[in-house]
Design a protein around this motif. Structure first.
Motif, PDB file in Angstrom:
ATOM      1  N   MET A  79       0.834  -1.197   0.000  1.00  0.00           N
ATOM      2  CA  MET A  79       0.000   0.000   0.000  1.00  0.00           C
ATOM      3  C   MET A  79       0.873   1.253   0.000  1.00  0.00           C
ATOM      4  O   MET A  79       0.526   2.277  -0.610  1.00  0.00           O
ATOM      5  CB  MET A  79      -0.931  -0.020   1.205  1.00  0.00           C
ATOM      6  N   GLY A  82       1.840   1.742  -3.405  1.00  0.00           N
ATOM      7  CA  GLY A  82       0.672   2.222  -4.140  1.00  0.00           C
ATOM      8  C   GLY A  82       0.467   3.715  -3.967  1.00  0.00           C
ATOM      9  O   GLY A  82       0.103   4.433  -4.907  1.00  0.00           O
ATOM     10  N   VAL A 217       4.117  -3.509 -10.232  1.00  0.00           N
ATOM     11  CA  VAL A 217       3.024  -2.681  -9.723  1.00  0.00           C
ATOM     12  C   VAL A 217       2.446  -3.383  -8.500  1.00  0.00           C
ATOM     13  O   VAL A 217       2.226  -4.602  -8.531  1.00  0.00           O
ATOM     14  CB  VAL A 217       1.931  -2.487 -10.793  1.00  0.00           C
ATOM     15  N   PRO A 218       2.202  -2.668  -7.402  1.00  0.00           N
ATOM     16  CA  PRO A 218       1.669  -3.308  -6.194  1.00  0.00           C
ATOM     17  C   PRO A 218       0.379  -4.067  -6.487  1.00  0.00           C
ATOM     18  O   PRO A 218      -0.509  -3.571  -7.201  1.00  0.00           O
ATOM     19  CB  PRO A 218       1.424  -2.125  -5.258  1.00  0.00           C
ATOM     20  N   TRP A 225      -7.085   0.294  -3.531  1.00  0.00           N
ATOM     21  CA  TRP A 225      -6.665   1.408  -4.381  1.00  0.00           C
ATOM     22  C   TRP A 225      -7.520   2.643  -4.112  1.00  0.00           C
ATOM     23  O   TRP A 225      -7.014   3.769  -4.092  1.00  0.00           O
ATOM     24  CB  TRP A 225      -6.757   1.023  -5.858  1.00  0.00           C
TER      25      TRP A 225
END
Length: 534
Positions: A79, A82, A217-218, A225
């Motif tokens: 996260m 992100g 990409v996480p 998201w």
């Protein structure tokens, strides 16, 4: 080249130290350093700005990731990446949309108050590493109380090590070309390698591993998201406000031209690259940029050189960096934020009697609510301050000054004369949906209280544009003036507003109403009215 080599000695230790603030492994700060130096060095507009991890963004990232409950460590790290990725996306969108002035939404008093509160928080949160005690609570006041309660268990050797490091960093700061932070780190590594740190109970950073082979990409679900969207927006705002302040300060000092929109794109690219390799958020920090300027940088090549030097150091010295004592990293962080610890930065607001409460609220918000909620509260205060200023209903009533063509506020210039049968109003704020109805209500009240009126002149010099609410309010006001049997004239109307009024096609706002260019033109008898520039 000399500047790049000099600041590399500062940037590498700071990158490792800021990783600790963010609660991330040391390599996260090093990766962010590479991403920021490379992308901004190639595409940025400032020849002095150094883009790397900053203490404020590290603290905000830590607060943001720990605010999400019920997730494991791996998810929390994902996260965090992100947030960095989305912040980069927001930067790119803002750059493409040419929103370079977006940082102006955060008022300077709020930003400085937030910086002071954040610096205090960062310093206090470094003390557990220095003293080798770990209180149960992490919020500012309870952390201070917990540290005080554990005074019997303080590691005096760690405290002494940090104190000596601060003295050295402070003393060597006058020679910006000297890599003081690197010298301190080298001394600490020597102590740890010789077993002294272990004997004193002082912990080292530990192994650092870098992996540039798998950009990813996480892996997060849609709900996660969405949760990160607001956090990333706040991150992007504070990063750009900090970066824009640094970039503009040094550009103005040297008479350089910089492009805010180009810098938005460069910052976006740097954060996207950092996120793909699990790095921290990056921005143009003041301390690193100042060190770059003082070291003699003349172009963005200094950042590229610094990146190459750091890469060389990482490839050859990474196992040694693992021996860095944590109290020394804490001292480097404390020294880095020390320039924002001076309350004198808020003194002008008290001397000017402007925005004192706003600055103090920003400080208190960080200390009481924590870094993330304090940041959001500070941004909220900025926006409320903006709306409060625009929503004022101040209207000045004008009169002619002597025999001139100048019309001034009769409240401040009682010698000014109001032409007979004429009322001249000038809203002192741009008309928009938040104040238009109230402004026109104030003008209508003055009309009702003034007998013998024949004409109403409204100066729109403070309104470069009108939104839909303002247009409707203006149309209603024009109809009201017609019903009262008065003639309406709009003066000092901007070209864009003239074009807009032509599209409105209101019978009460025909072209003759906004034909006068000046207030003097508007108050002249119709048969002798000759538009003139003013």
């Amino acid at each position: 080249m000399v500047a790049g080599v000099s600041i590399a000695g500062l940037l590498l230790p700071e990158a490792v130290a800021y990783s600790g603030i963010a609660g991330l492994p040391p390599q996260a700060g090093v990766i962010a350093l590479f991403a920021g130096l490379l992308v901004y060095g190639l595409f940025g507009s400032s020849r002095f700005a150094i883009v790397s991890a900053t203490s404020s963004s590290a603290a905000v990232l830590f607060a943001a990731t720990t605010s999400v409950t019920g997730v494991d460590t791996a998810t929390r790290l994902a996260m965090g990446m992100g947030i960095v990725l989305l912040a980069g996306v927001f930067f790119v969108i803002a750059g493409v949309a040419r929103l370079g002035a977006v940082s102006s939404l955060i008022a300077k008093p709020v930003l400085r108050g937030f910086a002071l509160g954040l610096a205090l928080t960062i310093v206090v949160k470094q003390l557990p590493k220095v003293l080798a005690v770990h209180p149960a609570h992490s919020d500012f006041f309870r952390l201070v109380a917990g540290l005080a309660a554990e005074w019997r268990h303080w590691n005096i050797a760690g405290a002494a090590m940090a104190l000596v490091a601060l003295v050295l960093l402070r003393g060597l700061a006058r020679w910006r070309a000297v890599p003081a932070a690197l010298l301190v780190i080298v001394a600490g590594i020597v102590l740890d390698v010789n077993g002294l740190c272990q004997a004193w109970g002082v912990a080292a950073v530990g192994p650092i591993s870098l992996d540039f082979s798998h950009p990813t990409v996480p892996q997060l679900d849609r709900a996660q998201w969405q949760t990160l969207g607001g956090l990333a927006f706040a991150m992007a705002l504070i990063l750009y406000a900090e970066s824009y302040g640094s970039i503009r300060t040094f550009a103005m000092r040297h008479g350089d031209n910089v492009s805010a929109n180009r810098d938005l794109l460069a910052l976006g690219g740097a954060n996207l690259l950092s996120a793909l390799f699990q790095g921290m958020p990056v921005g143009a920090g003041y301390s690193a940029t100042s060190a770059n300027e003082s070291a003699g940088a003349r172009s963005r090549a200094a950042g590229i050189v610094a990146g190459l030097v750091v890469l060389l150091a990482v490839l050859t010295l990474l196992p040694w960096i693992a021996h860095t004592p944590e109290p020394l990293l804490a001292a480097i962080v404390i020294h880095a934020v020390s320039h924002t610890l001076n309350p004198a930065a808020l003194r002008p607001y008290f001397e000017w009697r402007r925005d004192r409460l706003v600055a103090l609220v920003a400080v208190a918000a960080v200390l009481v609510l924590g870094v993330l909620d304090g940041l959001l509260a500070a941004i909220g205060v900025s926006l409320l301050l903006l709306l409060r200023g625009f929503s004022r209903t101040t209207v000045s009533w004008l009169g002619r000054l002597g025999q001139s063509h100048d019309f001034v506020d009769i409240a401040r210039h009682p010698e000014a004369v109001v032409p007979p049968g004429v009322l001249i109003a000038r809203p002192e704020v741009p008309l928009f949906f938040g104040n238009a109805d109230a402004v026109f209500a104030s003008i209508r009240a003055r009309i009702d209280a003034t007998p013998g009126l024949q004409r109403m002149v409204l100066s729109l010099e403070e309104s470069p544009d009108l939104d839909a609410t303002s247009i409707e309010a203006l149309c209603d006001f024009a109809a009201y003036v017609r019903v009262r049997g008065l003639r309406l004239s709009l003066a000092r109307v901007k070209d864009d507003v003239r074009d807009l009024l032509a599209k409105v096609n209101s019978p009460d706002l025909h072209a003759e109403v906004y034909a006068p260019w000046s207030v003097d033109d508007a108050v002249q008898p119709e048969e002798s009215r000759t538009p003139r520039s003013s």
